[in-house]
Write an enzyme that holds these catalytic residues in place. Structure first.
Site, PDB file in Angstrom:
ATOM      1  N   GLU A   1     -16.049   6.140   6.395  1.00 53.21           N
ATOM      2  CA  GLU A   1     -15.235   5.451   7.410  1.00 53.21           C
ATOM      3  C   GLU A   1     -15.130   6.366   8.612  1.00 53.21           C
ATOM      4  O   GLU A   1     -15.627   7.483   8.595  1.00 53.21           O
ATOM      5  CB  GLU A   1     -13.855   5.124   6.838  1.00 53.21           C
ATOM      6  CG  GLU A   1     -13.091   6.365   6.386  1.00 53.21           C
ATOM      7  CD  GLU A   1     -11.754   6.052   5.720  1.00 53.21           C
ATOM      8  OE1 GLU A   1     -11.180   4.987   5.994  1.00 53.21           O
ATOM      9  OE2 GLU A   1     -11.284   6.901   4.939  1.00 53.21           O
TER      10      GLU A   1
ATOM     11  N   ARG B   1       0.833  -1.212   0.000  1.00 55.90           N
ATOM     12  CA  ARG B   1       0.000   0.000   0.000  1.00 55.90           C
ATOM     13  C   ARG B   1       0.863   1.256   0.000  1.00 55.90           C
ATOM     14  O   ARG B   1       0.527   2.254  -0.639  1.00 55.90           O
ATOM     15  CB  ARG B   1      -0.962  -0.011   1.197  1.00 55.90           C
ATOM     16  CG  ARG B   1      -1.982   1.116   1.139  1.00 55.90           C
ATOM     17  CD  ARG B   1      -3.028   1.013   2.219  1.00 55.90           C
ATOM     18  NE  ARG B   1      -2.456   1.120   3.549  1.00 55.90           N
ATOM     19  CZ  ARG B   1      -3.142   0.966   4.677  1.00 55.90           C
ATOM     20  NH1 ARG B   1      -4.436   0.687   4.625  1.00 55.90           N
ATOM     21  NH2 ARG B   1      -2.547   1.062   5.850  1.00 55.90           N
TER      22      ARG B   1
ATOM     23  N   LYS C   1      -2.641   6.991   1.394  1.00 51.39           N
ATOM     24  CA  LYS C   1      -2.362   7.252   2.813  1.00 51.39           C
ATOM     25  C   LYS C   1      -1.267   8.316   2.853  1.00 51.39           C
ATOM     26  O   LYS C   1      -0.078   8.033   2.971  1.00 51.39           O
ATOM     27  CB  LYS C   1      -1.946   5.953   3.512  1.00 51.39           C
ATOM     28  CG  LYS C   1      -2.064   6.034   5.024  1.00 51.39           C
ATOM     29  CD  LYS C   1      -2.016   4.660   5.649  1.00 51.39           C
ATOM     30  CE  LYS C   1      -1.869   4.705   7.148  1.00 51.39           C
ATOM     31  NZ  LYS C   1      -2.974   5.297   7.895  1.00 51.39           N
TER      32      LYS C   1
HETATM   33  N1  PMP Z   1      -9.120   4.630   7.537  1.00 49.86           N
HETATM   34  C1  PMP Z   1      -8.255   5.609   7.837  1.00 49.86           C
HETATM   35  C2  PMP Z   1      -8.583   7.001   7.453  1.00 49.86           C
HETATM   36  C3  PMP Z   1      -7.046   5.307   8.483  1.00 49.86           C
HETATM   37  O1  PMP Z   1      -6.161   6.261   8.753  1.00 49.86           O
HETATM   38  C4  PMP Z   1      -6.766   3.964   8.817  1.00 49.86           C
HETATM   39  C5  PMP Z   1      -5.472   3.604   9.483  1.00 49.86           C
HETATM   40  N2  PMP Z   1      -5.342   4.152  10.765  1.00 49.86           N
HETATM   41  C6  PMP Z   1      -7.727   2.983   8.523  1.00 49.86           C
HETATM   42  C7  PMP Z   1      -8.888   3.359   7.864  1.00 49.86           C
HETATM   43  C8  PMP Z   1      -7.483   1.550   8.852  1.00 49.86           C
HETATM   44  O2  PMP Z   1      -6.499   1.040   7.988  1.00 49.86           O
HETATM   45  P1  PMP Z   1      -5.508  -0.129   8.437  1.00 49.86           P
HETATM   46  O3  PMP Z   1      -6.346  -1.260   8.831  1.00 49.86           O
HETATM   47  O4  PMP Z   1      -4.689  -0.404   7.243  1.00 49.86           O
HETATM   48  O5  PMP Z   1      -4.721   0.414   9.583  1.00 49.86           O
END
Ligand code: PMP
Length: 294
Positions: free
Chosen positions: A184, A52, A151
């Site tokens: 989210e 990612r 990200k």
């Molecule tokens: N959404 C956002 C906006 C995030 O920053 C994160 C990570 N903290 C997630 C979802 C969850 O992603 P991951 O499971 O890869 O940590």
């Protein structure tokens, strides 16, 4: 002993790990990052996070100066150097130092920073009682403006929503997209359970495609539960039997209320509890056996 930070290929004490004030990561939030967990001394789902990271970098035309296998090896090196058993790794790639202007052609030397430390996002009892969540008025970045799948170091969109949640005394804030659908939470993906079926917004709802989200979808399907990636609105959460959030730091955390409406009976439901248990089991196993080793 001071925490050792990996910066541009060298391990240095954290006090000596520095970047230029001209770095576009600082000046413009121009860069990408990952948060990764360490369980039992092993870096969890490292391959997925590295993939990612390179995808995010590609999307913003940032060339990471080391290749993926080397970066993965550096992550392991810094975890070992700090003797971390259970911890959290923050992998940051900045655009590098430039001038006071946006032009990426005037920047050089992207900085590769790997911090290995510890993290506790929510107190242990929240996993028993569940999170109270409110809907933020700040909508998630429009994917046509800045894709939430990247990200990036610019987290202001999430931070503004998080402030609203904190002001309201909530543990997290729910973010909607420009269509008014559920996207989210500020740092976690969201799932609902109704009549034994699990639903979560698809990536085109404008979300970060969470590594934990994908792992939990796989765990649920392996347990024979139907998982659908489908658009959701807040009503779907209000009337859900159960709801939970997923994230690297949060793992699987029950959410028991949204905007003052109790979800189900207001306590963590059985599917959520089972998934939290099987997720923790997966962390103890160090991931799936079919995962490629890096
Ligand atoms: N959404 C956002 C906006 C995030 O920053 C994160 C990570 N903290 C997630 C979802 C969850 O992603 P991951 O499971 O890869 O940590």
């Amino acid at each position: 002993m001071s925490i050792q930070v990996h910066i541009n290929g060298s391990l240095v004490p954290k006090e000596q790990a520095m970047v230029s004030v001209y770095d576009h990561g600082l000046l413009y939030g121009d860069g990408v990052f990952e948060g990764i967990r360490v369980y039992g001394g092993k870096v969890f789902l490292l391959e997925e996070h590295i993939d990612r990271l390179y995808e995010s970098a590609r999307a913003i035309r940032l060339e990471i100066p080391v290749d993926a296998p080397k970066l993965a090896a550096q992550v392991k090196e810094v975890v070992e150097a700090n003797g971390l058993d259970d911890g959290y790794v923050r992998l940051v790639i900045t655009r590098g130092a430039g001038y006071l202007g946006l032009d990426i052609r005037k920047t050089s030397h992207p900085q590769v920073i790997i911090i290995a430390d510890t993290i506790t996002l929510y107190p242990a009892e929240t996993y028993e009682t569940g999170l109270l969540v409110v809907t933020a008025s700040t909508i998630r970045n429009h994917p046509g403006a800045l894709s939430p799948r990247i990200k990036s170091l610019n987290y202001l969109n999430n931070i503004l929503a998080k402030i609203e949640g904190t002001d309201a005394g909530a543990g997290e804030a729910l973010m909607l997209n420009a269509r008014g659908e559920v996207a989210e939470c500020t740092g976690d993906n969201i799932f609902v359970v109704r009549n034994g079926i699990i639903r979560t917004p698809p990536t085109d709802a404008g979300i970060l495609e969470g590594v934990t989200r994908n792992a939990v979808i796989r765990l649920a399907r392996e347990a024979g539960i139907t998982v659908e990636e489908t658009p959701l609105v807040r009503h779907d959460i209000y009337i859900a039997d159960e709801c939970f959030l997923t994230g690297t730091a949060a793992e699987v955390i029950p959410m028991v209320s949204l905007d003052g409406r109790l979800i189900g009976d207001g306590t963590p439901g059985p599917i959520t509890r089972d998934l939290l248990a099987s997720f923790r089991e997966l962390t103890r196993r160090g991931g799936w056996e079919d995962a490629e080793s890096t």
